[in-house]
Design a protein around this motif. Structure first.
Motif, PDB file in Angstrom:
ATOM      1  N   PHE A   1       0.868  -1.179   0.000  1.00 25.07           N
ATOM      2  CA  PHE A   1       0.000   0.000   0.000  1.00 25.07           C
ATOM      3  C   PHE A   1       0.904   1.228   0.000  1.00 25.07           C
ATOM      4  CE2 PHE A   1      -1.711  -3.531   2.318  1.00 25.07           C
ATOM      5  CZ  PHE A   1      -2.996  -3.676   1.814  1.00 25.07           C
ATOM      6  N   SER A   2       0.555   2.215  -0.791  1.00 26.31           N
ATOM      7  CA  SER A   2       1.464   3.362  -0.883  1.00 26.31           C
ATOM      8  C   SER A   2       0.722   4.664  -1.090  1.00 26.31           C
ATOM      9  CB  SER A   2       2.473   3.155  -2.016  1.00 26.31           C
ATOM     10  OG  SER A   2       1.809   3.059  -3.268  1.00 26.31           O
ATOM     11  N   GLN A   3       1.384   5.741  -0.675  1.00 26.52           N
ATOM     12  CA  GLN A   3       0.994   7.103  -1.003  1.00 26.52           C
ATOM     13  C   GLN A   3       2.058   7.613  -1.964  1.00 26.52           C
ATOM     14  OE1 GLN A   3      -1.901   8.639   0.258  1.00 26.52           O
ATOM     15  NE2 GLN A   3      -2.274   6.532   0.937  1.00 26.52           N
ATOM     16  N   GLY A   4       1.641   8.057  -3.132  1.00 24.21           N
ATOM     17  CA  GLY A   4       2.560   8.316  -4.232  1.00 24.21           C
ATOM     18  C   GLY A   4       3.553   9.440  -4.027  1.00 24.21           C
ATOM     19  N   PRO A   5       4.421   9.659  -5.024  1.00 24.42           N
ATOM     20  CA  PRO A   5       5.485  10.667  -4.917  1.00 24.42           C
ATOM     21  C   PRO A   5       4.982  12.093  -4.754  1.00 24.42           C
ATOM     22  CG  PRO A   5       5.906   9.146  -6.730  1.00 24.42           C
ATOM     23  CD  PRO A   5       4.512   8.878  -6.272  1.00 24.42           C
ATOM     24  N   SER A   6       3.778  12.390  -5.244  1.00 24.87           N
ATOM     25  CA  SER A   6       3.284  13.775  -5.163  1.00 24.87           C
ATOM     26  C   SER A   6       2.881  14.156  -3.745  1.00 24.87           C
ATOM     27  CB  SER A   6       2.090  13.963  -6.101  1.00 24.87           C
ATOM     28  OG  SER A   6       1.013  13.110  -5.726  1.00 24.87           O
ATOM     29  N   ALA A   7       2.659  13.170  -2.882  1.00 28.08           N
ATOM     30  CA  ALA A   7       2.281  13.445  -1.490  1.00 28.08           C
ATOM     31  C   ALA A   7       3.514  13.817  -0.680  1.00 28.08           C
ATOM     32  CB  ALA A   7       1.601  12.227  -0.877  1.00 28.08           C
ATOM     33  N   SER A   8       3.294  14.474   0.448  1.00 28.09           N
ATOM     34  CA  SER A   8       4.391  14.806   1.365  1.00 28.09           C
ATOM     35  C   SER A   8       3.809  14.948   2.764  1.00 28.09           C
ATOM     36  CB  SER A   8       5.097  16.100   0.940  1.00 28.09           C
ATOM     37  OG  SER A   8       6.187  16.365   1.795  1.00 28.09           O
TER      38      SER A   8
ATOM     39  N   ASP B   1       0.465   3.640  13.685  1.00 23.70           N
ATOM     40  CA  ASP B   1      -0.308   3.205  14.861  1.00 23.70           C
ATOM     41  C   ASP B   1      -1.631   2.585  14.446  1.00 23.70           C
ATOM     42  OD1 ASP B   1       1.664   4.088  16.574  1.00 23.70           O
ATOM     43  OD2 ASP B   1       0.700   5.999  17.009  1.00 23.70           O
ATOM     44  N   ARG B   2      -2.327   3.272  13.550  1.00 23.10           N
ATOM     45  CA  ARG B   2      -3.674   2.814  13.187  1.00 23.10           C
ATOM     46  C   ARG B   2      -3.630   1.486  12.432  1.00 23.10           C
ATOM     47  NH1 ARG B   2      -8.249   5.191  13.705  1.00 23.10           N
ATOM     48  NH2 ARG B   2     -10.029   4.120  12.779  1.00 23.10           N
ATOM     49  N   VAL B   3      -2.706   1.366  11.489  1.00 24.51           N
ATOM     50  CA  VAL B   3      -2.630   0.137  10.706  1.00 24.51           C
ATOM     51  C   VAL B   3      -2.272  -1.053  11.599  1.00 24.51           C
ATOM     52  CG1 VAL B   3      -1.349  -1.061   8.898  1.00 24.51           C
ATOM     53  CG2 VAL B   3      -2.145   1.269   8.515  1.00 24.51           C
ATOM     54  N   GLN B   4      -1.361  -0.863  12.549  1.00 28.05           N
ATOM     55  CA  GLN B   4      -1.003  -1.963  13.449  1.00 28.05           C
ATOM     56  C   GLN B   4      -2.178  -2.346  14.354  1.00 28.05           C
ATOM     57  OE1 GLN B   4       3.258  -1.908  15.039  1.00 28.05           O
ATOM     58  NE2 GLN B   4       3.051   0.176  14.260  1.00 28.05           N
ATOM     59  N   THR B   5      -2.950  -1.350  14.785  1.00 22.95           N
ATOM     60  CA  THR B   5      -4.157  -1.649  15.566  1.00 22.95           C
ATOM     61  C   THR B   5      -5.122  -2.499  14.746  1.00 22.95           C
ATOM     62  OG1 THR B   5      -3.963   0.405  16.836  1.00 22.95           O
ATOM     63  CG2 THR B   5      -6.137  -0.636  16.760  1.00 22.95           C
ATOM     64  N   GLY B   6      -5.320  -2.126  13.490  1.00 21.91           N
ATOM     65  CA  GLY B   6      -6.233  -2.871  12.624  1.00 21.91           C
ATOM     66  C   GLY B   6      -5.762  -4.289  12.362  1.00 21.91           C
TER      67      GLY B   6
ATOM     68  N   LEU C   1      -7.244  -8.720   5.702  1.00 14.71           N
ATOM     69  CA  LEU C   1      -6.111  -7.821   5.953  1.00 14.71           C
ATOM     70  C   LEU C   1      -6.072  -6.692   4.933  1.00 14.71           C
ATOM     71  CD1 LEU C   1      -4.045  -8.029   8.236  1.00 14.71           C
ATOM     72  CD2 LEU C   1      -2.460  -9.105   6.621  1.00 14.71           C
ATOM     73  N   LYS C   2      -6.273  -7.046   3.678  1.00 12.65           N
ATOM     74  CA  LYS C   2      -6.258  -6.031   2.619  1.00 12.65           C
ATOM     75  C   LYS C   2      -7.350  -4.992   2.845  1.00 12.65           C
ATOM     76  CE  LYS C   2      -6.343  -5.591  -2.433  1.00 12.65           C
ATOM     77  NZ  LYS C   2      -7.465  -4.656  -2.564  1.00 12.65           N
ATOM     78  N   SER C   3      -8.551  -5.457   3.144  1.00 13.28           N
ATOM     79  CA  SER C   3      -9.669  -4.544   3.360  1.00 13.28           C
ATOM     80  C   SER C   3      -9.425  -3.635   4.556  1.00 13.28           C
ATOM     81  CB  SER C   3     -10.950  -5.344   3.566  1.00 13.28           C
ATOM     82  OG  SER C   3     -12.034  -4.503   3.894  1.00 13.28           O
ATOM     83  N   ARG C   4      -8.918  -4.201   5.660  1.00  8.34           N
ATOM     84  CA  ARG C   4      -8.721  -3.405   6.868  1.00  8.34           C
ATOM     85  C   ARG C   4      -7.598  -2.384   6.690  1.00  8.34           C
ATOM     86  NH1 ARG C   4     -10.234  -3.653  12.325  1.00  8.34           N
ATOM     87  NH2 ARG C   4      -9.449  -1.719  13.254  1.00  8.34           N
ATOM     88  N   ILE C   5      -6.486  -2.773   6.080  1.00 12.10           N
ATOM     89  CA  ILE C   5      -5.380  -1.835   5.894  1.00 12.10           C
ATOM     90  C   ILE C   5      -5.803  -0.700   4.972  1.00 12.10           C
ATOM     91  CG2 ILE C   5      -3.045  -1.549   4.982  1.00 12.10           C
ATOM     92  CD1 ILE C   5      -2.449  -4.409   5.921  1.00 12.10           C
ATOM     93  N   GLU C   6      -6.527  -1.027   3.900  1.00  9.67           N
ATOM     94  CA  GLU C   6      -7.013   0.026   2.991  1.00  9.67           C
ATOM     95  C   GLU C   6      -7.903   1.004   3.742  1.00  9.67           C
ATOM     96  OE1 GLU C   6      -7.095  -2.250  -1.354  1.00  9.67           O
ATOM     97  OE2 GLU C   6      -8.891  -2.226  -0.092  1.00  9.67           O
ATOM     98  N   ARG C   7      -8.780   0.481   4.578  1.00 14.41           N
ATOM     99  CA  ARG C   7      -9.702   1.342   5.331  1.00 14.41           C
ATOM    100  C   ARG C   7      -8.945   2.220   6.327  1.00 14.41           C
ATOM    101  NH1 ARG C   7     -12.770  -2.443   6.956  1.00 14.41           N
ATOM    102  NH2 ARG C   7     -12.484  -2.488   9.219  1.00 14.41           N
ATOM    103  N   ASP C   8      -7.961   1.640   7.002  1.00 19.56           N
ATOM    104  CA  ASP C   8      -7.208   2.413   7.987  1.00 19.56           C
ATOM    105  C   ASP C   8      -6.329   3.469   7.322  1.00 19.56           C
ATOM    106  OD1 ASP C   8      -8.260   1.198  10.236  1.00 19.56           O
ATOM    107  OD2 ASP C   8      -6.800  -0.429  10.216  1.00 19.56           O
ATOM    108  N   MET C   9      -5.738   3.140   6.182  1.00 15.77           N
ATOM    109  CA  MET C   9      -4.928   4.128   5.456  1.00 15.77           C
ATOM    110  C   MET C   9      -5.806   5.295   4.996  1.00 15.77           C
ATOM    111  SD  MET C   9      -1.561   3.035   4.826  1.00 15.77           S
ATOM    112  CE  MET C   9      -1.024   3.135   3.135  1.00 15.77           C
ATOM    113  N   GLU C  10      -7.008   4.968   4.539  1.00 16.85           N
ATOM    114  CA  GLU C  10      -7.942   6.010   4.100  1.00 16.85           C
ATOM    115  C   GLU C  10      -8.333   6.918   5.259  1.00 16.85           C
ATOM    116  OE1 GLU C  10     -11.136   8.219   2.287  1.00 16.85           O
ATOM    117  OE2 GLU C  10      -9.258   7.323   1.593  1.00 16.85           O
ATOM    118  N   MET C  11      -8.517   6.352   6.436  1.00 18.67           N
ATOM    119  CA  MET C  11      -8.880   7.154   7.609  1.00 18.67           C
ATOM    120  C   MET C  11      -7.812   8.196   7.925  1.00 18.67           C
ATOM    121  SD  MET C  11     -11.809   6.681   9.203  1.00 18.67           S
ATOM    122  CE  MET C  11     -11.551   7.108  10.927  1.00 18.67           C
ATOM    123  N   VAL C  12      -6.551   7.826   7.777  1.00 24.32           N
ATOM    124  CA  VAL C  12      -5.463   8.740   8.136  1.00 24.32           C
ATOM    125  C   VAL C  12      -5.154   9.729   7.020  1.00 24.32           C
ATOM    126  CG1 VAL C  12      -3.003   8.890   8.740  1.00 24.32           C
ATOM    127  CG2 VAL C  12      -4.428   7.097   9.751  1.00 24.32           C
TER     128      VAL C  12
END
Length: 468
Positions: free
Chosen positions: A372-379, A390-395, A450-461
């Motif tokens: 899972f990644s946030q691309g080069p344009s993000a900072s 923290d959130r992804v490990q909790t999930g 796992l895929k569904s939960r990590i995607e959801r947690d990444m979206e939350m943050v």
């Protein structure tokens, strides 16, 4: 709008921790301000009991439309829930799972939005029943989170909004920003920019990821200026530090340019020596030349990438030191090109990358099943990256809990490893384990969960809640 902190009566908790209740408000709020947001945090933890409040007022020229106010309300809802459930996904629930037993309330945070001509337009309350007891550090993090929830939104939409820190300072001046490479040093987020907001300039802090420095000293008694000293300093135009390989690549490019320039002057000196018959003609001096080249990260791991060149040859002999200036201009151009090349390479990397390195059950395992990644344009800054970890490990813990399944995870920030960890779950004694018809079915189910939960947690943050 000046913001001050006023101490209210101190509350002594049962374990002896003093937490002064504070109120941060403008002494004379502008009458009829278009938009005001009042924030109150009531700490009700048995260990820490205190109250914190603060008001944020828009500029006089701001027009808080319904669209903007609804956008602010959505941000408050989203970010408050994310904050409270980051390390405990059940922290918003008042009762323990499957029982009528009430959980201990740790804190309550209230946002009141007041609009000119309307009065109190909306109020939101959020209560945390998290497992983790409060600490002084956690109360500061909660206040900083509330500060950023409101402040970042108003700064995005109100061009004249003055975002003031008050007593909230997102910085520990004694904390180091770099560390020497060592097997004893654990992974950290030092390589991630802090991205603090600077009250004085009303802008975000920018720290160059690395610095290239060249020190030059040439000594020649037969020159008008006997000792010529100069310093070249080239700073990165982006905030990510270098890897060891990239640091050494810059050093290699710089040394190539230095050696090329010195070889050219050595050939000139050899020619001069061949035709020089003047009495007392000297071609060497003690410490005639000293050049030092260093590449240093300004955050993260501080690799020792340094080279020194010394010579007794009088390679720079021009009476006006014009050869020194020509040499330094050439080296400066090379170092700028090396900087630009490295910055471009860093800018191609994903800003944040989270990997499931291996997922393993009793009789099965799968390697590198998902990324899972946030691309080069993000900072993203340090607090956001820490929140994501923290959130992804909790999930992941929620997904695996009660099953004999283990996962190896890792995370990188602009190519730098910031997390490398195994999470191991076991069946709970006295509680029947989830049944699967085969190992293949268990593998498929947990990969999907796992895929569904990590995607959801990444979206939350990472969701941009400042947009409307």
């Amino acid at each position: 709008i000046p913001v001050t902190a006023t101490d209210l009566p101190t509350v002594m908790d049962q374990d002896g921790i003093n937490m002064s209740s504070t109120s941060e408000e403008s002494f004379s709020p502008p009458p009829g301000a278009p938009l005001t947001v009042h924030v109150t945090i009531q700490y009700t933890d048995p260990v820490i009991r205190s109250r914190y409040s603060r008001s944020y007022t828009s500029s006089h020229t701001f027009e808080p439309t319904n669209r903007i106010c609804n956008g602010l309300l959505r941000r408050i809802d989203h970010c408050s829930k994310e904050l409270i459930t980051r390390k405990d996904s059940t922290a918003l629930e008042q009762y323990k799972d499957g029982t009528d037993e009430r959980k201990c309330m740790r804190f309550e945070i209230t946002f009141r939005i007041v609009r000119r001509g309307v009065g109190e337009w909306a109020e939101r309350k959020f209560r945390s029943y998290q497992k983790q007891p409060l600490t002084v550090g956690l109360t500061k993090d909660i206040q900083l989170a509330a500060h950023r929830i409101v402040g970042l939104f108003l700064r995005r939409h109100d061009k004249d909004f003055q975002w003031l820190d008050g007593s909230i300072v997102d910085h520990n001046p004694e904390a180091p920003e770099t560390a020497l490479p060592s097997s004893d040093v654990g992974l950290s987020l030092l390589c991630v920019p802090r991205s603090r907001f600077l009250e004085s300039s009303q802008s975000f802090e920018f720290v160059p990821g690395y610095t290239i420095q060249l020190s030059f000293r040439s000594r020649n008694p037969r020159r008008a200026t006997q000792v010529v000293k100069s310093m070249i300093k080239v700073e990165s135009s982006q905030p990510a530090p270098l890897s060891l390989y990239m640091s050494e690549e810059i050093q290699w490019r710089g040394l190539q340019a230095i050696n090329h320039g010195l070889e050219e002057r050595k050939r000139e000196l050899s020619t001069h020596i061949g035709i020089c018959h003047a009495a007392g003609c000297s071609h060497s001096e003690d410490d005639a030349l000293q050049i030092e080249l260093s590449i240093t990260n300004n955050l993260g791991i501080r690799h020792h990438v340094y080279r020194e060149i010394r010579s007794n040859f009088a390679l720079f002999r021009d009476p006006e030191a014009r050869d020194c200036n020509d040499f330094l201009r050439s080296i400066n151009t090379t170092l700028l090109e090396a900087r630009d090349h490295s910055d471009a390479e860093l800018s191609k990397l994903d800003d944040f990358e989270f990997n499931v390195v291996e997922l393993k059950g009793r009789s099965w395992s799968v390697k590198n099943p998902m990324k899972f990644s946030q691309g080069p344009s993000a900072s993203y800054g340090r607090r956001t990256i820490q929140a994501a970890l923290d959130r992804v490990q909790t999930g992941i813990g929620d997904v695996l809990r009660g099953n004999n399944v283990a996962v190896h995870i890792s995370a990188h920030k602009r190519g730098h490893l910031v997390l490398d960890k195994a999470i191991i779950a076991h069946e709970k004694r006295g509680k029947p384990a989830e049944k699967f018809s085969s190992a293949e079915e268990q593998q498929t189910v947990f990969l999907a969960r796992l895929k569904s939960r990590i995607e959801r947690d990444m979206e939350m943050v990472f969701r941009d809640t400042c947009s409307i």
